[in-house]
Scaffold this motif. Structure first.
Motif, PDB file in Angstrom:
ATOM      1  N   ASP A  63      31.429  33.008  26.731  1.00 17.70           N
ATOM      2  CA  ASP A  63      30.951  33.975  25.737  1.00 17.70           C
ATOM      3  C   ASP A  63      30.802  33.280  24.389  1.00 17.70           C
ATOM      4  O   ASP A  63      30.928  32.049  24.305  1.00 17.70           O
ATOM      5  N   SER A  64      30.548  34.031  23.324  1.00 21.62           N
ATOM      6  CA  SER A  64      30.274  33.355  22.051  1.00 21.62           C
ATOM      7  C   SER A  64      31.530  32.683  21.482  1.00 21.62           C
ATOM      8  O   SER A  64      31.419  31.734  20.712  1.00 21.62           O
ATOM      9  N   PHE A  89      27.633  34.582  16.511  1.00 22.25           N
ATOM     10  CA  PHE A  89      26.612  34.759  17.541  1.00 22.25           C
ATOM     11  C   PHE A  89      26.701  36.107  18.245  1.00 22.25           C
ATOM     12  O   PHE A  89      25.789  36.514  18.945  1.00 22.25           O
ATOM     13  N   GLY A  90      27.873  36.776  18.077  1.00 17.32           N
ATOM     14  CA  GLY A  90      28.176  37.942  18.901  1.00 17.32           C
ATOM     15  C   GLY A  90      27.132  39.038  18.864  1.00 17.32           C
ATOM     16  O   GLY A  90      26.570  39.423  19.893  1.00 17.32           O
ATOM     17  N   PHE A  94      31.339  31.572  33.392  1.00 18.40           N
ATOM     18  CA  PHE A  94      31.228  32.517  32.273  1.00 18.40           C
ATOM     19  C   PHE A  94      31.669  31.867  30.973  1.00 18.40           C
ATOM     20  O   PHE A  94      32.748  31.269  30.887  1.00 18.40           O
ATOM     21  N   ASN A 117      35.412  41.564  22.212  1.00 19.80           N
ATOM     22  CA  ASN A 117      36.010  40.530  21.362  1.00 19.80           C
ATOM     23  C   ASN A 117      35.939  40.956  19.893  1.00 19.80           C
ATOM     24  O   ASN A 117      36.881  40.735  19.129  1.00 19.80           O
ATOM     25  N   HIS A 157      24.154  39.020  17.771  1.00 20.64           N
ATOM     26  CA  HIS A 157      22.840  38.557  18.211  1.00 20.64           C
ATOM     27  C   HIS A 157      22.721  38.694  19.734  1.00 20.64           C
ATOM     28  O   HIS A 157      21.715  39.191  20.252  1.00 20.64           O
ATOM     29  N   LEU A 158      23.733  38.260  20.450  1.00 21.37           N
ATOM     30  CA  LEU A 158      23.714  38.364  21.913  1.00 21.37           C
ATOM     31  C   LEU A 158      23.679  39.822  22.360  1.00 21.37           C
ATOM     32  O   LEU A 158      22.936  40.195  23.264  1.00 21.37           O
ATOM     33  N   ALA A 160      31.821  41.640  26.801  1.00 22.43           N
ATOM     34  CA  ALA A 160      32.746  40.625  26.273  1.00 22.43           C
ATOM     35  C   ALA A 160      32.546  40.507  24.767  1.00 22.43           C
ATOM     36  O   ALA A 160      33.525  40.497  23.994  1.00 22.43           O
ATOM     37  N   GLU A 161      31.303  40.436  24.324  1.00 21.45           N
ATOM     38  CA  GLU A 161      31.035  40.286  22.889  1.00 21.45           C
ATOM     39  C   GLU A 161      31.487  41.513  22.106  1.00 21.45           C
ATOM     40  O   GLU A 161      32.110  41.403  21.046  1.00 21.45           O
ATOM     41  N   GLU A 205      28.773  41.960  31.770  1.00 21.95           N
ATOM     42  CA  GLU A 205      29.989  41.212  31.483  1.00 21.95           C
ATOM     43  C   GLU A 205      29.884  40.500  30.133  1.00 21.95           C
ATOM     44  O   GLU A 205      30.822  40.519  29.329  1.00 21.95           O
ATOM     45  N   LEU A 206      28.717  39.892  29.868  1.00 24.14           N
ATOM     46  CA  LEU A 206      28.551  39.149  28.619  1.00 24.14           C
ATOM     47  C   LEU A 206      28.495  40.093  27.411  1.00 24.14           C
ATOM     48  O   LEU A 206      29.199  39.882  26.413  1.00 24.14           O
ATOM     49  N   THR A 261      21.120  31.723  21.865  1.00 25.29           N
ATOM     50  CA  THR A 261      21.627  31.426  20.519  1.00 25.29           C
ATOM     51  C   THR A 261      20.956  30.187  19.922  1.00 25.29           C
ATOM     52  O   THR A 261      21.371  29.710  18.864  1.00 25.29           O
TER      53      THR A 261
END
Ligand code: ADP
Ligand code: ADP
Lengths: 111, 148, 148, 111
Positions: A55-56, B118-119, A53, B59, B121-122, B55-56, B51-52, A91
């Motif tokens: 993340d950004s 990037f957050g 995993f 955060n 965007h994801l 997470a973004e 999860e991804l 990205t």
């Protein structure tokens, strides 16, 4: 942050022995890499095969490490798991790094 | 793990978590949700996406809404079709201009590579029906993750 | 830790957590509460007592109320004088006989030393005004931890 | 569960290199000690100086280890931090174990 280093000719392989590079450890990752990169090898291969995993924040830390190396040296990536590769693709950062398909060359001989 | 010894597989109707806006608590929350859906008919891909994206979102709440000063975060995750509906609430400051950031990708100019930005965007790339509201002193975010 | 960089000390009026009935989530919850009270006028001794008493209460909820099958736990902690008031809610099965276990200490007979049964004794020894109620399908426990 | 062993005459010192012995690791603690206790030393000193937190699950695990040793051998405790000592006192288990005030003897010489 457990990162092990292995020299092989003019290349050094940094293997991240952690499950995650996320916001909780991004700064530690950067700091630890900075320390380890005192070495003068022109090519640094970051082995991410243990990282499920990212993340950004983790992505940003990898970019930061690349910038730390400066213009004379190169950061390449190897062993990206599907979840990590997806973040690089989404990205467009897959266009910025050389990404090797498999585990880094120096480890390939061993395994 | 001592927990779940002799446990019967059970998929909860809904998962809810409340935890502090702190990177390690966020990590544990993501782990708890991932585990909480283990016995649910939700694909591993959909759980990984959850999860991804979470997470973004989380955060950003920690760093921007609460500006690293801490606070309370609440998450709900509910199944919907083979996918998931997620809600995130915080009591931090509102989104800039009262709306979600556009999530434009930063450039990849080799001379000036971006280390952040990037957050959103994801989040936008992986979610559907993203909805933000400010309700009183709370930020409410809701989105859908399709079955995969 | 990246969190709290540049943070201002702040003692929240109330701490609330919701998390799954699982030993690692319990551990994180205890950590979150301990950290959450860091900037509060609550003595280190009182925080340590909170950690122990809540550990015992929560372990019992995980093992007995939910019988290791998982479920949701909610905690509230509020300051009161120099001490704390704690509430714990779960949706597991009720206490045996609808009341709190007496918390008698098991014997210390060398031939047959006890490996368990200490939990309610510790809870009772360290808390005040212990109150248990069953409300619908929920267990509600409330107690006071004196200033120390 | 990180526990290190050190032999010293007919004694063995088991040092728990962890912050907590709680419900999340009580079984691991017991299992790891069982493995390590294959040795035949008649006295085993459990060094708990690194353990800041122990709950009743951890206490139960320590008792279980004592029982594993059987009648011919002895488990003694050393280096109890205030929080851990409190749990032994409140449950009267301080009367069951020999509790040394300081770090275990074999380490005292070294430090
Ligand atoms: N939850 C939030 N609350 C307030 N502002 C936010 C929030 N999330 C994002 N922002 C703002 O939007 C910007 C873009 O966010 P993002 O795409 O995640 O990039 P990054 O967080 O890396 O800067 C942030 O820099 C911040 O100014
Ligand atoms: N939250 C709870 N819900 C239901 N039953 C409980 C709960 N807590 C304790 N019990 C019952 O009370 C007994 C005594 O609890 P305790 O003193 O903590 O010892 P232990 O958990 O080590 O058995 C337990 O064995 C269990 O039968």
């Amino acid at each position: 942050m457990d990162i092990s280093f292995e020299h092989s000719g003019d290349m050094v392989v940094a293997r991240v022995n952690e499950n995650r590079i996320d916001a909780a450890v991004a700064i530690q990752f950067k700091d630890r890499m900075r320390e380890l990169l005192q070495t003068a090898a022109p090519v640094v291969v970051l082995d991410l095969s243990q990282v499920a995993f990212l993340d950004s924040s983790g992505l940003g830390a990898v970019v930061a490490v690349m910038k730390l190396l400066g213009p004379g040296r190169r950061l390449e990536l190897a062993g990206l798991t599907p979840g990590v590769l997806r973040v690089f693709r989404l990205t467009r950062m897959d266009s910025v790094f050389t990404i090797h398909d498999a585990a880094p060359p120096s480890l390939r001989h061993a395994g | 793990m001592p927990a779940r010894t002799g446990a019967q597989p059970a998929c909860p109707r809904r998962l809810r978590l409340v935890f502090p806006a702190d990177p390690l608590a966020v990590r544990q929350a993501l782990h708890d949700l991932h585990e909480g859906l283990r016995d649910c008919p939700v694909s591993p891909q959909c759980r990984a996406t959850m999860e991804l994206v979470l997470a973004e979102v989380l955060n950003n709440v920690v760093e921007h809404a609460y500006a690293d000063r801490g606070g309370e975060i609440e998450i709900c995750v509910q199944r919907s079709g083979g996918g998931l509906v997620c809600c995130v609430a915080d009591s931090g400051r509102p989104m800039p201009h009262g709306a979600l950031p556009p999530g434009d990708l930063p450039g990849t100019d080799a001379a000036d590579l971006p280390e952040g930005g990037f957050g959103w965007h994801l989040i936008r790339a992986l979610s559907r029906d993203l909805d933000y509201r400010r309700e009183g002193t709370r930020n409410l975010l809701r989105f859908h993750l399709p079955a995969m």
